[in-house]
Design a protein around this motif. Sequence first.
Motif, PDB file in Angstrom:
ATOM      1  N   GLY A 165      10.011   5.408   6.013  1.00 45.54           N
ATOM      2  CA  GLY A 165       9.673   4.175   6.336  1.00 45.54           C
ATOM      3  C   GLY A 165      10.311   3.414   5.219  1.00 45.54           C
ATOM      4  O   GLY A 165      10.482   3.634   3.981  1.00 45.54           O
ATOM      5  N   THR A 166      10.091   2.031   5.507  1.00 42.80           N
ATOM      6  CA  THR A 166      10.377   1.015   4.367  1.00 42.80           C
ATOM      7  C   THR A 166       9.326   0.677   3.543  1.00 42.80           C
ATOM      8  O   THR A 166       8.122   0.823   3.949  1.00 42.80           O
ATOM      9  CB  THR A 166      10.891  -0.304   4.973  1.00 42.80           C
ATOM     10  N   THR A 167       9.460   0.429   2.300  1.00 44.04           N
ATOM     11  CA  THR A 167       8.325   0.058   1.336  1.00 44.04           C
ATOM     12  C   THR A 167       8.306  -1.476   1.144  1.00 44.04           C
ATOM     13  O   THR A 167       7.749  -2.039   0.553  1.00 44.04           O
ATOM     14  CB  THR A 167       8.216   0.704  -0.070  1.00 44.04           C
ATOM     15  N   GLU A 168       9.565  -2.113   1.552  1.00 42.00           N
ATOM     16  CA  GLU A 168       9.458  -3.601   1.566  1.00 42.00           C
ATOM     17  C   GLU A 168       9.659  -4.295   3.160  1.00 42.00           C
ATOM     18  O   GLU A 168       9.982  -3.552   4.211  1.00 42.00           O
ATOM     19  CB  GLU A 168      10.716  -4.059   0.928  1.00 42.00           C
ATOM     20  N   PRO A 169       9.242  -5.439   3.272  1.00 44.48           N
ATOM     21  CA  PRO A 169       9.465  -5.960   4.812  1.00 44.48           C
ATOM     22  C   PRO A 169      10.889  -5.946   5.073  1.00 44.48           C
ATOM     23  O   PRO A 169      11.861  -6.207   4.465  1.00 44.48           O
ATOM     24  CB  PRO A 169       8.982  -7.352   4.437  1.00 44.48           C
ATOM     25  N   VAL A 170      11.040  -5.853   6.282  1.00 39.73           N
ATOM     26  CA  VAL A 170      12.379  -5.839   6.893  1.00 39.73           C
ATOM     27  C   VAL A 170      12.791  -7.406   7.500  1.00 39.73           C
ATOM     28  O   VAL A 170      11.924  -7.792   7.796  1.00 39.73           O
ATOM     29  CB  VAL A 170      12.716  -4.688   8.167  1.00 39.73           C
ATOM     30  N   SER A 171      14.191  -7.784   7.447  1.00 38.42           N
ATOM     31  CA  SER A 171      14.363  -8.958   7.569  1.00 38.42           C
ATOM     32  C   SER A 171      15.203  -9.395   8.852  1.00 38.42           C
ATOM     33  O   SER A 171      15.061 -10.484   9.271  1.00 38.42           O
ATOM     34  CB  SER A 171      15.141  -9.552   6.197  1.00 38.42           C
TER      35      SER A 171
ATOM     36  N   ALA B 273       0.804  -1.138   0.009  1.00 38.37           N
ATOM     37  CA  ALA B 273       0.013   0.057  -0.057  1.00 38.37           C
ATOM     38  C   ALA B 273       0.948   1.245   0.095  1.00 38.37           C
ATOM     39  O   ALA B 273       0.783   2.243  -0.690  1.00 38.37           O
ATOM     40  CB  ALA B 273      -1.012  -0.121   1.260  1.00 38.37           C
ATOM     41  N   ARG B 274       2.034   1.251   0.822  1.00 35.58           N
ATOM     42  CA  ARG B 274       2.821   2.109   1.028  1.00 35.58           C
ATOM     43  C   ARG B 274       3.485   2.649  -0.591  1.00 35.58           C
ATOM     44  O   ARG B 274       3.656   3.729  -0.790  1.00 35.58           O
ATOM     45  CB  ARG B 274       3.762   2.002   1.876  1.00 35.58           C
ATOM     46  N   ALA B 275       3.644   1.496  -1.381  1.00 39.35           N
ATOM     47  CA  ALA B 275       4.269   1.749  -2.643  1.00 39.35           C
ATOM     48  C   ALA B 275       3.408   2.287  -3.399  1.00 39.35           C
ATOM     49  O   ALA B 275       3.816   3.159  -4.144  1.00 39.35           O
ATOM     50  CB  ALA B 275       5.038   0.346  -2.902  1.00 39.35           C
ATOM     51  N   ILE B 276       2.168   1.992  -3.609  1.00 38.25           N
ATOM     52  CA  ILE B 276       1.181   2.495  -4.426  1.00 38.25           C
ATOM     53  C   ILE B 276       1.146   3.716  -3.998  1.00 38.25           C
ATOM     54  O   ILE B 276       1.191   4.825  -5.032  1.00 38.25           O
ATOM     55  CB  ILE B 276      -0.211   1.686  -4.106  1.00 38.25           C
ATOM     56  N   MET B 277       0.969   4.255  -3.032  1.00 41.82           N
ATOM     57  CA  MET B 277       0.803   5.655  -2.527  1.00 41.82           C
ATOM     58  C   MET B 277       2.038   6.590  -2.945  1.00 41.82           C
ATOM     59  O   MET B 277       1.823   7.615  -3.486  1.00 41.82           O
ATOM     60  CB  MET B 277       0.538   6.000  -1.083  1.00 41.82           C
TER      61      MET B 277
END
Length: 451
Positions: free
Chosen positions: A133-139, A119-123
């Motif tokens: 913040g991150t637009t991918e999960p952190v590992s 959703a953040r990437a779309i926006m």
Amino acid sequence: MFDRVLIANRGEIAVRIIQACRELGVESVAVYSDADENARHVRLADNAYHIGPSVARESYLNPESLLDAARNANVDAIHPGYGFLAESTSFATAVEDSDFVWIGPPSDVMERFGEKTKARAIMQQADVPIVPGTTEPVSDVEEIQRFADEHGYPIAIKADGGGGGRGLKVVHEEQNIEEQFTSAQREGDAYFDNSNVYVERFLEQPRHIEVQILCDKHGNVLDLGERDCSIQRRQQKLIEETPSPALTEEEREQIRRAARRGADEAGYVNAGTVEFLYEDGEFYFLEVNARIQVEHPISEIVTGLDLVQWQLKIAAGETLSFDQEELQTHGTAMEFRINAEDPHEEFAPMPGTVERYHPPRGIGTRVDDGIDQGDTISPHYDSLIAKFIVSGEDRTQLLRRGKRVLQEAEIRGIPSTIPFHLAMLNDDAFNDGEYSTKYVDEVFSMPSEDE
């Protein structure tokens, strides 16, 4: 338009959908668990089907039971309401793959907004501000530490599929990162079947501003103004109002345009809400609620539109009959959630029989409820008794009317949150419009019962 619609829900929202169907000449089909056999939504619907035991996971959260009821009732479409399976991508997909129409956004859109990093990437693609913040999960912990070193503390570690405060962990210092990272993963897996988490800068005193959107299948993307939902307790909304007392007209226009850009970028269809955090004159995307909201009536009040009817019309393929320029808001509106909770006992749920129920009446007053006098608030489901919605020409009249409405209401047999709402209407910060989402938890004190 559909001939027959199954309502995959209960209580107040089921009643609301039944009423919308009736005005459109559509037959309504209710579903009920053992606990709801004599519930108001069952009494009002044209037909009703039993779907299982009182426990929600075996009835209202059981997709197969709901689909069986839809098949037996020979309906055309399914409306999920809010809560339960309303934002379940798998349920929406199952409905789309059946002979029924899903009254809501497409399942692929729901899936993208259900995962917060997507959703953040779309926006971001739509040029909508997002909290850094991150637009991918952190590992791993090291990735979170690098983010904190760059942006500073506090930071928020959030479950990718989260909402309502679940899977949200705030970190104020480095030594707590690993513990909170693991905790957020665990809650995300337990509540949302998704252990992915992302990280963002934590806003310490934000307001919660959301924009109601309405989009048809023909590319029309409209907004119905914003709502301020900052009066919350433990991230659960208690009072909502429109327009927000915090925004300037320029900010209001900016946030509404941003919501439309995001919805358009995602290919959104039907009703939904784009939610933002607002602090120090800046707003940031929070999430999209891909469904009708509890607080939708205040947007209906100021626009004169029936959002639930438009949900049905859009799902049936109709085109919005107005454009953004024609859509004007008028006056102000506020919603008070009346729950079966005791505000003097940390808002402890207090289910039981409503021995006396006299809702308020009069000018500028609307009541959405799912009970009648003598009905029972079940311990198996949420504690909502009713929503008292007031409207006024301006916020001064709105606050005065709200107090009158709450004083006129009568609920006996169980405690309710009416005393909290009355106390809030006597609170200086609330009356001045100067509060954040943390106000109830960190600043406001509930007066004693003797005061």
